[in-house]
Scaffold this active site. Structure first.
Site, PDB file in Angstrom:
ATOM      1  N   HIS A 221       0.878  -1.188   0.000  1.00 25.95           N
ATOM      2  CA  HIS A 221       0.000   0.000   0.000  1.00 25.95           C
ATOM      3  C   HIS A 221       0.913   1.234   0.000  1.00 25.95           C
ATOM      4  O   HIS A 221       1.771   1.367  -0.883  1.00 25.95           O
ATOM      5  CB  HIS A 221      -0.936  -0.110   1.217  1.00 25.95           C
ATOM      6  CG  HIS A 221      -2.090   0.832   1.254  1.00 25.95           C
ATOM      7  ND1 HIS A 221      -2.457   1.640   0.215  1.00 25.95           N
ATOM      8  CD2 HIS A 221      -2.991   1.108   2.259  1.00 25.95           C
ATOM      9  CE1 HIS A 221      -3.526   2.358   0.556  1.00 25.95           C
ATOM     10  NE2 HIS A 221      -3.863   2.056   1.809  1.00 25.95           N
ATOM     11  N   LYS A 254       8.099  -9.080  -7.061  1.00 23.67           N
ATOM     12  CA  LYS A 254       7.168  -7.946  -7.223  1.00 23.67           C
ATOM     13  C   LYS A 254       7.945  -6.669  -7.447  1.00 23.67           C
ATOM     14  O   LYS A 254       8.959  -6.425  -6.788  1.00 23.67           O
ATOM     15  CB  LYS A 254       6.338  -7.788  -5.948  1.00 23.67           C
ATOM     16  CG  LYS A 254       5.080  -8.585  -5.974  1.00 23.67           C
ATOM     17  CD  LYS A 254       3.865  -7.749  -5.637  1.00 23.67           C
ATOM     18  CE  LYS A 254       2.623  -8.455  -6.160  1.00 23.67           C
ATOM     19  NZ  LYS A 254       1.605  -8.583  -5.137  1.00 23.67           N
ATOM     20  N   ILE A 255       7.451  -5.843  -8.330  1.00 21.94           N
ATOM     21  CA  ILE A 255       8.092  -4.551  -8.574  1.00 21.94           C
ATOM     22  C   ILE A 255       7.226  -3.492  -7.902  1.00 21.94           C
ATOM     23  O   ILE A 255       6.104  -3.212  -8.355  1.00 21.94           O
ATOM     24  CB  ILE A 255       8.215  -4.245 -10.094  1.00 21.94           C
ATOM     25  CG1 ILE A 255       8.655  -5.489 -10.885  1.00 21.94           C
ATOM     26  CG2 ILE A 255       9.126  -3.047 -10.323  1.00 21.94           C
ATOM     27  CD1 ILE A 255      10.037  -6.003 -10.603  1.00 21.94           C
ATOM     28  N   MET A 256       7.749  -2.917  -6.829  1.00 17.14           N
ATOM     29  CA  MET A 256       6.939  -1.993  -6.040  1.00 17.14           C
ATOM     30  C   MET A 256       6.704  -0.675  -6.790  1.00 17.14           C
ATOM     31  O   MET A 256       7.606  -0.156  -7.433  1.00 17.14           O
ATOM     32  CB  MET A 256       7.622  -1.726  -4.695  1.00 17.14           C
ATOM     33  CG  MET A 256       7.743  -2.982  -3.864  1.00 17.14           C
ATOM     34  SD  MET A 256       6.122  -3.793  -3.725  1.00 17.14           S
ATOM     35  CE  MET A 256       6.541  -5.198  -2.736  1.00 17.14           C
ATOM     36  N   HIS A 260      -2.206  -2.186  -9.679  1.00 15.28           N
ATOM     37  CA  HIS A 260      -3.226  -1.603  -8.811  1.00 15.28           C
ATOM     38  C   HIS A 260      -4.388  -2.562  -8.644  1.00 15.28           C
ATOM     39  O   HIS A 260      -4.718  -3.322  -9.560  1.00 15.28           O
ATOM     40  CB  HIS A 260      -3.737  -0.274  -9.386  1.00 15.28           C
ATOM     41  CG  HIS A 260      -4.427   0.547  -8.354  1.00 15.28           C
ATOM     42  ND1 HIS A 260      -5.766   0.428  -8.088  1.00 15.28           N
ATOM     43  CD2 HIS A 260      -3.934   1.464  -7.487  1.00 15.28           C
ATOM     44  CE1 HIS A 260      -6.077   1.254  -7.100  1.00 15.28           C
ATOM     45  NE2 HIS A 260      -4.991   1.899  -6.723  1.00 15.28           N
ATOM     46  N   ASP A 311       2.430   5.789  -6.505  1.00 13.81           N
ATOM     47  CA  ASP A 311       3.656   5.799  -5.702  1.00 13.81           C
ATOM     48  C   ASP A 311       4.946   5.881  -6.508  1.00 13.81           C
ATOM     49  O   ASP A 311       5.957   6.380  -6.001  1.00 13.81           O
ATOM     50  CB  ASP A 311       3.717   4.533  -4.824  1.00 13.81           C
ATOM     51  CG  ASP A 311       2.814   4.645  -3.605  1.00 13.81           C
ATOM     52  OD1 ASP A 311       2.683   5.765  -3.083  1.00 13.81           O
ATOM     53  OD2 ASP A 311       2.253   3.625  -3.193  1.00 13.81           O
ATOM     54  N   ARG A 336      -3.528  11.698   3.463  1.00 13.58           N
ATOM     55  CA  ARG A 336      -4.656  10.756   3.510  1.00 13.58           C
ATOM     56  C   ARG A 336      -5.494  10.901   4.777  1.00 13.58           C
ATOM     57  O   ARG A 336      -6.646  10.440   4.818  1.00 13.58           O
ATOM     58  CB  ARG A 336      -4.142   9.333   3.308  1.00 13.58           C
ATOM     59  CG  ARG A 336      -5.196   8.229   3.185  1.00 13.58           C
ATOM     60  CD  ARG A 336      -6.207   8.433   2.042  1.00 13.58           C
ATOM     61  NE  ARG A 336      -5.639   8.474   0.711  1.00 13.58           N
ATOM     62  CZ  ARG A 336      -5.413   7.412  -0.068  1.00 13.58           C
ATOM     63  NH1 ARG A 336      -5.725   6.207   0.356  1.00 13.58           N
ATOM     64  NH2 ARG A 336      -4.897   7.581  -1.284  1.00 13.58           N
TER      65      ARG A 336
END
Ligand SMILES: CC(=O)SCCNC(=O)CCNC(=O)[C@H](O)C(C)(C)COP(=O)(O)OP(=O)(O)OC[C@H]1O[C@@H](n2cnc3c(N)ncnc32)[C@H](O)[C@@H]1OP(=O)(O)O
Ligand SMILES: O=C([O-])CC(=O)C(=O)O
Length: 375
Positions: A221, A254-256, A260, A311, A336
């Site tokens: 997230h 995983k590629i941060m 989505h 991000d 947020r």
């Protein structure tokens, strides 16, 4: 916008409630706050106007905005008891943990005793969060006790002033303003859903926000902006970026900063922050991080049809402004908190405790064995 096939685990595609705050992947460019398209908001208004919009339902007029900003500005002093707590948190702590503790401590000092105190508690968190994280950061890293009351008019500029001890340039203040707008609200994402679940028990607002901070912290997230920076910082040039990513994809890593849960083809926030990252790269006169990020974008689309989310280009943009990587996700919190708290109020206004069911996959009903009969 093409609808993503939504189903399977993670409650994907299931409607878990109603909201009048935000649409994701439905209309306009794909993201609206109370009916206003994110791109238009990012071009035309300040973050404080967006915060007001989310809190009160409509954009403020000039008088309302100036009163609101004056009120927020007057709420920037940290209570001594909270400073004492912040000074005890070690330098090695993650700033998201500092935010979590800071918010929780504030809830002890300025407890929301009844829901009619929600608005002032919300404004206080919005005003105080930059000070909380930077009071700790500057004390633990630079050995100074900063004054968290600055003359900066906007929350973004206030944050940069506390961090760098000097007023930010117009460009940096503008980037922060846009960034805070982009991060403000996103429907039923994991951290907001956390806040709503907590609110549905009729808990206090600081508990809702403390829980949400914990959910935002994870790399799937909000924590992805820091993870994206870790990924790109050592990439020497676009060729190196290509090689690194191809290796990671081959190893199924995983590629941060990519992909989505809801958007299918693009995240509308990416285009906006990417343009600012380019401007910052030009201003700094060093485009390495921007160039490698662009190559990552090309490779991920070519190989996996995955796109950068909000991000990814935030990483290079924040870095160009001299913001330490571990402060990236706390900036997300500073923004947020507006969305989370608007959802808390919405939940409270039409509440039923959130309590889904589970499909049981455990053993059949069985008797408790005597101790001597256990394996
Ligand atoms: C502001 C925000 O919070 S935006 C999200 C920030 N998080 C990240 O950037 C972390 C990296 N991204 C991810 O982990 C995911 O894309 C999430 C968590 C955002 C969404 O998860 P999901 O909805 O489960 O993703 P989705 O259903 O699209 O996944 C489809 C496939 O693509 C893969 N995939 C998705 N994202 C990525 C990625 N970033 N890198 C590599 N593969 C990925 C999944 O593993 C899945 O593969 P599989 O079918 O072989 O299992
Ligand atoms: O909506 C999501 O799942 C995550 C996200 O982009 C956000 O919270 O901004």
């Amino acid at each position: 916008m093409v609808d993503k096939k939504l189903g399977g685990a993670g409650l994907r595609g299931q409607v878990a409630g109603e909201t009048a705050l935000c649409t994701v992947g439905k209309t306009g460019s794909g993201l609206t706050y109370r009916g206003y398209d994110i791109k238009e908001l990012a071009e035309k208004v300040s973050f404080e106007e967006v915060a007001y919009l989310l809190a009160k339902g409509e954009l403020p007029n000039a008088q309302q905005l100036s009163d609101y900003k004056a009120r927020l500005k007057s709420m920037r002093a940290i209570p001594q008891a909270l400073k004492d707590v912040l000074e005890r948190i070690p330098k090695e702590a993650h700033p998201m943990d500092v935010m979590r503790t800071g918010c929780s401590m504030l809830g002890n000092l300025e407890t929301e005793e009844s829901f009619d105190q929600a608005d002032s508690a919300i404004e206080r968190m919005l005003a105080l969060f930059p000070g909380i994280v930077l009071y700790w950061y500057r004390f633990s890293h630079d050995g100074v006790r900063i004054d968290t009351e600055t003359d900066e008019d906007s929350i973004g500029a206030h944050f940069l002033k506390l961090l760098h001890d000097e007023p930010p340039s117009e460009l940096h203040a503008a980037v922060m303003n846009t960034s805070l707008i982009l991060y403000a609200e996103h429907e039923f994402n994991a951290s907001t859903f956390t806040a709503r679940v907590c609110a549905s028990t009729l808990s206090d607002i600081h508990s809702c926000v403390t829980g949400a901070i914990g959910s935002l912290r994870g790399p799937l997230h909000g924590g992805a902006n820091e993870a994206a920076m870790d990924l790109i910082e050592d990439m020497k040039d676009p060729e190196d970026a290509e090689k690194t990513l191809m290796g990671m994809l081959e190893r199924k890593e995983k590629i941060m900063g990519f992909g989505h849960a809801i958007y299918r083809e693009f995240d509308p926030r990416n285009e906006v922050i990417k343009a600012w990252s380019k401007k910052l790269a030009d201003q700094v006169g060093d485009s390495r991080l921007y160039d490698v990020s662009e190559r990552c974008e090309e490779v991920m689309w070519r190989e996996k049809k995955l796109f950068p989310n909000a991000d990814f280009f935030h990483a290079s943009a924040y870095h160009y402004m001299g913001i330490p990587t571990k402060l990236f996700t706390p900036i997300f919190v500073m923004s947020r908190v507006t969305g989370w708290t608007a959802h808390v109020k919405e939940q409270r206004a039409n509440n039923r405790i959130i309590r889904p069911s589970a499909d049981y996959t455990g053993p059949e009903a069985r008797p408790v064995p005597a101790m001597a009969d256990r394996g």
